[in-house]
Each structure stands twice: as C-alpha cells, then as structure tokens.
Design a protein around this motif. Structure first.
Motif, PDB file in Angstrom:
ATOM      1  N   ILE A   1      -7.553  22.578  -7.160  1.00  0.00           N
ATOM      2  CA  ILE A   1      -7.308  21.797  -8.370  1.00  0.00           C
ATOM      3  C   ILE A   1      -8.542  20.968  -8.708  1.00  0.00           C
ATOM      4  O   ILE A   1      -9.014  20.165  -7.904  1.00  0.00           O
ATOM      5  N   GLU A   2      -9.055  21.184  -9.915  1.00  0.00           N
ATOM      6  CA  GLU A   2     -10.228  20.458 -10.391  1.00  0.00           C
ATOM      7  C   GLU A   2      -9.832  19.233 -11.206  1.00  0.00           C
ATOM      8  O   GLU A   2     -10.488  18.189 -11.145  1.00  0.00           O
ATOM      9  N   SER A   3      -8.769  19.354 -11.966  1.00  0.00           N
ATOM     10  CA  SER A   3      -8.262  18.229 -12.752  1.00  0.00           C
ATOM     11  C   SER A   3      -6.786  18.470 -13.043  1.00  0.00           C
ATOM     12  O   SER A   3      -6.310  19.612 -13.009  1.00  0.00           O
ATOM     13  N   VAL A   4      -6.079  17.395 -13.340  1.00  0.00           N
ATOM     14  CA  VAL A   4      -4.647  17.518 -13.597  1.00  0.00           C
ATOM     15  C   VAL A   4      -4.208  16.404 -14.537  1.00  0.00           C
ATOM     16  O   VAL A   4      -4.703  15.271 -14.455  1.00  0.00           O
ATOM     17  N   ASP A   5      -3.328  16.741 -15.469  1.00  0.00           N
ATOM     18  CA  ASP A   5      -2.715  15.726 -16.316  1.00  0.00           C
ATOM     19  C   ASP A   5      -1.231  16.047 -16.446  1.00  0.00           C
ATOM     20  O   ASP A   5      -0.694  16.856 -15.680  1.00  0.00           O
ATOM     21  N   GLN A   6      -0.586  15.460 -17.401  1.00  0.00           N
ATOM     22  CA  GLN A   6       0.860  15.609 -17.522  1.00  0.00           C
ATOM     23  C   GLN A   6       1.282  17.042 -17.837  1.00  0.00           C
ATOM     24  O   GLN A   6       2.352  17.487 -17.419  1.00  0.00           O
ATOM     25  N   ASP A   7       0.435  17.772 -18.542  1.00  0.00           N
ATOM     26  CA  ASP A   7       0.828  19.096 -19.022  1.00  0.00           C
ATOM     27  C   ASP A   7       0.101  20.264 -18.374  1.00  0.00           C
ATOM     28  O   ASP A   7       0.608  21.385 -18.382  1.00  0.00           O
ATOM     29  N   GLU A   8      -1.098  20.011 -17.827  1.00  0.00           N
ATOM     30  CA  GLU A   8      -1.908  21.121 -17.332  1.00  0.00           C
ATOM     31  C   GLU A   8      -2.600  20.776 -16.021  1.00  0.00           C
ATOM     32  O   GLU A   8      -2.918  19.615 -15.754  1.00  0.00           O
ATOM     33  N   CYS A   9      -2.830  21.832 -15.269  1.00  0.00           N
ATOM     34  CA  CYS A   9      -3.521  21.700 -13.989  1.00  0.00           C
ATOM     35  C   CYS A   9      -4.658  22.722 -13.982  1.00  0.00           C
ATOM     36  O   CYS A   9      -4.412  23.932 -13.988  1.00  0.00           O
ATOM     37  N   LEU A  10      -5.904  22.246 -14.002  1.00  0.00           N
ATOM     38  CA  LEU A  10      -7.065  23.134 -14.027  1.00  0.00           C
ATOM     39  C   LEU A  10      -7.406  23.546 -12.600  1.00  0.00           C
ATOM     40  O   LEU A  10      -7.637  22.702 -11.734  1.00  0.00           O
ATOM     41  N   VAL A  11      -7.434  24.852 -12.359  1.00  0.00           N
ATOM     42  CA  VAL A  11      -7.624  25.380 -11.005  1.00  0.00           C
ATOM     43  C   VAL A  11      -8.886  26.232 -10.959  1.00  0.00           C
ATOM     44  O   VAL A  11      -9.050  27.167 -11.758  1.00  0.00           O
ATOM     45  N   ILE A  12      -9.764  25.909 -10.021  1.00  0.00           N
ATOM     46  CA  ILE A  12     -10.989  26.678  -9.804  1.00  0.00           C
ATOM     47  C   ILE A  12     -10.685  27.832  -8.858  1.00  0.00           C
ATOM     48  O   ILE A  12     -10.138  27.632  -7.768  1.00  0.00           O
ATOM     49  N   ILE A  13     -11.029  29.036  -9.281  1.00  0.00           N
ATOM     50  CA  ILE A  13     -10.849  30.221  -8.445  1.00  0.00           C
ATOM     51  C   ILE A  13     -12.193  30.543  -7.802  1.00  0.00           C
ATOM     52  O   ILE A  13     -13.179  30.798  -8.501  1.00  0.00           O
TER      53      ILE A  13
ATOM     54  N   LEU B   1       0.355  17.689  -6.747  1.00  0.00           N
ATOM     55  CA  LEU B   1      -0.712  18.358  -7.495  1.00  0.00           C
ATOM     56  C   LEU B   1      -1.781  17.333  -7.855  1.00  0.00           C
ATOM     57  O   LEU B   1      -1.754  16.705  -8.910  1.00  0.00           O
ATOM     58  N   VAL B   2      -2.732  17.157  -6.952  1.00  0.00           N
ATOM     59  CA  VAL B   2      -3.796  16.173  -7.135  1.00  0.00           C
ATOM     60  C   VAL B   2      -5.146  16.869  -6.986  1.00  0.00           C
ATOM     61  O   VAL B   2      -5.249  17.962  -6.412  1.00  0.00           O
ATOM     62  N   VAL B   3      -6.171  16.239  -7.511  1.00  0.00           N
ATOM     63  CA  VAL B   3      -7.518  16.813  -7.468  1.00  0.00           C
ATOM     64  C   VAL B   3      -7.934  17.069  -6.021  1.00  0.00           C
ATOM     65  O   VAL B   3      -7.753  16.228  -5.138  1.00  0.00           O
ATOM     66  N   GLY B   4      -8.487  18.247  -5.788  1.00  0.00           N
ATOM     67  CA  GLY B   4      -8.942  18.629  -4.456  1.00  0.00           C
ATOM     68  C   GLY B   4      -7.930  19.431  -3.668  1.00  0.00           C
ATOM     69  O   GLY B   4      -8.280  20.079  -2.677  1.00  0.00           O
TER      70      GLY B   4
END
Length: 232
Positions: free
Chosen positions: A120-132, A192-195
């Motif tokens: 997880i690179e970033s997360v907010d209320q609606d989306e979770c950005l995930v680095i593959i 679901l937190v960064v890192g």
C-alpha cells in the motif's frame, strides 16, 4: 373439335385420379393433431432445451448465496495474474484486453478478474493505491461505496439468460457489491495503512486504454499479510 376416344379418356381420367391421390390439393386433418402443431411443439421443445432455465424471484436469493459462498471462491484460483496483465497493458493495452479481459455486449467495457499482491502506497476513504513489485503502474483497490457491474460480469460465472428480468439481474450487482463492502473490505479496513502488504482477488472494468493508468479493482478477497507472509 376432335374428341378423345373412350379408351384414351379413361386412361387420362385414371392418371388424374392417381395424381390427386398422392398429391391432393388439400388435406383434412383431425383438429388438435395437425402436422404444423406437432412441428411447433417439437420446435418449442428444442428451444426450451437450448435456453437456460430462468430463475424465479425467490430462486435469485439462493443463486446469489451460492455464487458468493461457493462458485466465486472456487473461481478465484483461476483469476489472471495482475502482474501479467499490467506488463502486457504497458506495452499493448489492446492485446491485454483481448487476451485477459471479458467483454459483455458489443462495444461494451472490458472486465478483468485478477489476483495479485502488493504494498500500500497511499490510502483514503474510497481508494487504496497498491504498488505491484516489478510493474511500472500501480493498481487501485476500491474500498468505499461500490457501484457498477464489475463483480457480476468479470468472472464469467453469471448468465443473464437465467434471470427473469433486468431488475433481478441488476439486483445481483447491488448485492454482490454490498457483500464486498461488508464482508471483504470492512473487516480489514482499519489495517489498510501505508506500507502494509496485501493479497487480493478483484474485478475491474476498462472502458478505454487510459483506464489501465491506474487499473481499478473491486476486491472480492482481501488479506492483510503479516511480515512472514510478505516474503513468500
């Protein structure tokens, strides 16, 4: 005017009678047993066999439960690798859609049923950005209010012909989205937190090639990995 002799007239009459016997101008059939009715009945039987049996409204509830608890988890193991799809999409998005996607209707969106893991690179209320790892593009896990038909249409498990009407077919989408919210996302939402590393199976929709940047997925399975699981 030259008249036919009796012998020739008799022969002609006999020939006409024979022809009419084998090739009548019309047939008299018993009511309820006409050949046309029999053919229509046979045709209906063939069509009924070829067409999927439509569910009644109460059956739809049972269908949804079985789809969610049995069929969808079984299909998850056959979901395409997100790594492979992203790698191909970076070079040739059209080919990625053709080889890994599923189209519903002519000219409609392409749906993807994918599995993978990432950080997880970033997360907010609606989306979770995930680095593959190893991919130039991330993916986005949708974790807010879920809309659309991706979960219903991406797996190929659902046949619209089984549903009695469009209202019940759309109800399936709404119920699947609600289950993703309540049973998949909500239990892990606070973790679901960064890192953090996650493993997921998700359904996405691509309407044009720009939708790969980034590709958005609705998770139907979502697991937060512990440190030992991260290195597997």
């Amino acid at each position: 005017m030259k008249l036919l002799n009796p012998a020739r007239l008799a022969i002609c009459t006999l020939i006409v009678c024979v022809l009419l016997y084998f090739f009548p101008l019309f047939r008299i059939s018993k009511l309820g047993s006409s050949p046309t009715s029999a053919l229509d009945s046979k045709a209906r039987s063939v069509l009924d066999t070829a067409s999927p049996k439509k569910l009644s409204s109460p059956d739809v509830t049972t269908y949804i439960e079985k789809l969610w608890t049995d069929r969808l988890p079984e299909a998850a193991g056959n979901a395409a690798s997100v790594d492979e799809v992203l790698a191909m999409a970076a070079a040739d998005p059209a080919r990625a859609r053709q080889e890994y996607g599923r189209e519903v209707g002519l000219g409609g969106p392409t749906f993807f049923f994918l599995r993978g893991r990432g950080r997880i690179e970033s997360v907010d209320q609606d989306e979770c950005l995930v680095i593959i790892e190893g991919q130039s593009q991330p993916i986005v896990l949708e974790i807010g209010i879920l809309l659309g038909n991706a979960v219903r249409d991406a797996t190929g498990l659902v046949n619209v012909g089984e549903f009695p009407n469009s209202q019940e077919f759309n109800r399936l989408s709404a119920e699947l989205n609600e289950r993703c919210e309540s049973q998949v996302i909500r239990p892990v939402r606070d973790f679901l937190v960064v890192g953090t590393h996650v493993k997921f199976v998700g359904c996405g929709e691509v309407r044009n090639n720009k939708d790969f940047d980034p590709l958005k997925l609705i998770p139907v399975q979502l697991t937060v990995l512990n440190p030992a699981e991260q290195i597997e």
